[in-house]
Design an enzyme around this catalytic site. Sequence first.
Site, PDB file in Angstrom:
ATOM      1  N   CYS A 159      -3.288   7.409   7.990  1.00 35.01           N
ATOM      2  CA  CYS A 159      -3.859   6.058   7.908  1.00 35.01           C
ATOM      3  C   CYS A 159      -2.910   5.044   8.553  1.00 35.01           C
ATOM      4  O   CYS A 159      -1.721   5.317   8.742  1.00 35.01           O
ATOM      5  CB  CYS A 159      -4.089   5.659   6.456  1.00 35.01           C
ATOM      6  SG  CYS A 159      -5.273   6.698   5.583  1.00 35.01           S
TER       7      CYS A 159
ATOM      8  N   THR B 249       0.850  -1.193   0.000  1.00 36.40           N
ATOM      9  CA  THR B 249       0.000   0.000   0.000  1.00 36.40           C
ATOM     10  C   THR B 249       0.885   1.242   0.000  1.00 36.40           C
ATOM     11  O   THR B 249       1.959   1.244   0.595  1.00 36.40           O
ATOM     12  CB  THR B 249      -0.988  -0.008   1.190  1.00 36.40           C
ATOM     13  OG1 THR B 249      -2.015   0.944   0.934  1.00 36.40           O
ATOM     14  CG2 THR B 249      -0.312   0.340   2.516  1.00 36.40           C
TER      15      THR B 249
ATOM     16  N   HIS C 116      -5.618  -1.400   5.003  1.00 32.90           N
ATOM     17  CA  HIS C 116      -5.245   0.024   5.031  1.00 32.90           C
ATOM     18  C   HIS C 116      -6.441   0.797   5.573  1.00 32.90           C
ATOM     19  O   HIS C 116      -7.387   1.088   4.834  1.00 32.90           O
ATOM     20  CB  HIS C 116      -4.894   0.464   3.602  1.00 32.90           C
ATOM     21  CG  HIS C 116      -4.500   1.912   3.458  1.00 32.90           C
ATOM     22  ND1 HIS C 116      -3.617   2.323   2.489  1.00 32.90           N
ATOM     23  CD2 HIS C 116      -4.859   3.031   4.120  1.00 32.90           C
ATOM     24  CE1 HIS C 116      -3.455   3.640   2.568  1.00 32.90           C
ATOM     25  NE2 HIS C 116      -4.215   4.101   3.545  1.00 32.90           N
TER      26      HIS C 116
END
Lengths: 293, 162
Positions: free
Chosen positions: B29, B23, B46
Amino acid sequence: MESRITFENVREAIEKLPMLSPNVSRLLQIMADEDYELDDVVNIVKYDAALTAKVLKAVNSPVFGLLNPVTSLDRAISYLGKWIVVSIILSDSTGDLFSRPLAGYEGQQNALWRHDLFAAFSSSEVARYAKQSFEKELAFTAGLLHDIGKYVFAPFWKQASGEALGRIEEGSVADYLAAERVLAGLDHAQVGYEMARYWEFPEPLQQAILYHHTPEQAPERFRALAYAAHLGDMCAMMAGCDTGNDGMQYQLDNGYIEYFELTSESLAQILLETEIQFKQAISSLSLEEEVDK
Amino acid sequence: MSDIILGIGDYGASKNPGSMVKTYALGSCVAVTMYDPILHLAGMVHVALPESKINRAKSEECPGYFADLGVPLLFDEMVRLGCQRKGRGLIVKMLGGASVMAGNDTFNIGKRNVLAVKKILWTLGMGPVAEDVGANHSRTVSLYADSGLVTVSCPGRGQWQI
């Protein structure tokens, strides 16, 4: 010091700039359809920072002699009319203003475009929480254009940028903006302001670009807009839509509290709503394969 | 190829030889990685926000966006692909949760994400064996199915492992 940049260097670079749009081909496709509507053009133009800038520049140019600057794209396009807008688009060359990799920032291709688009939606969402009356459309445009200075600044910045993160880590400068000023002599917000002035953007947008990292220094009547752009910029970085090695490396200006009613819950709503709109925009512009890293 | 690239709110797992789950650019995040070293099964989620209660509709559409739903869903996916139900032997790591500089409590979503992930892992009877969280920089994370290696990179800061 060789890496220092003067305003003269910047002005020379700006004078060589074409206004470029990453969506020219998409727009040409739409215009090739005889049945296309003005709204179709508006829907594409409003997500393209460079074209937005060009349309606003056109509508506010002396040839129209407008008493009040037009800052809303819808109004600008309505005023200019379809054919002038089409002429603007057709006169545009292939665009890399927002797609070109940002050398000094180690920003990937399209990073600036993604960042600006996310910031535009965020700024617009932030504007909904304003404590005083506030023009949402303007916040979107300010968010979309806030970082244009990086396009011109990045090639100059390449020579000095290697030291920036180290200076921040050691605490000799407060953040990335300060590092730009110390190492290069000026920063990307100042360069953006020079570009905005050169293209004769309406004053609120010029000011939002100049003060998007230092909104507390903006003149009072432009301060809420500068804060909206500032917070939109922050949201984009938090969401991972940064422009490279400067991601999350700017100070939050807590003075926004005076202008916007934000709580941790409303900020979460802003990020969520922005993410939804951002994804829709990326899809509707058929840029998914280009922007997906 | 057989690599899995996750966007915000996505989760996925792979046990294909030579594959990785990756990712890009975690800001505030958080990515949670789970690795089963016997199966060479690599999974990641994620997450962007701590709690799904702020938007029920979105939580149904994209549960992986929220820590409280996304982490259990990743674990379910690991079980579906052969991992033991109690998660025995599973190697869990967490990364991301960065903050903007001079951020106040309102803007410290990264920290709230990290706490929410730890809480939900706790309820699942798990805890991260390694973490690379906080600070003021983004992280791109890759988990390799063959080795379980987790690499992190950031523009201007190079690449490292946890």
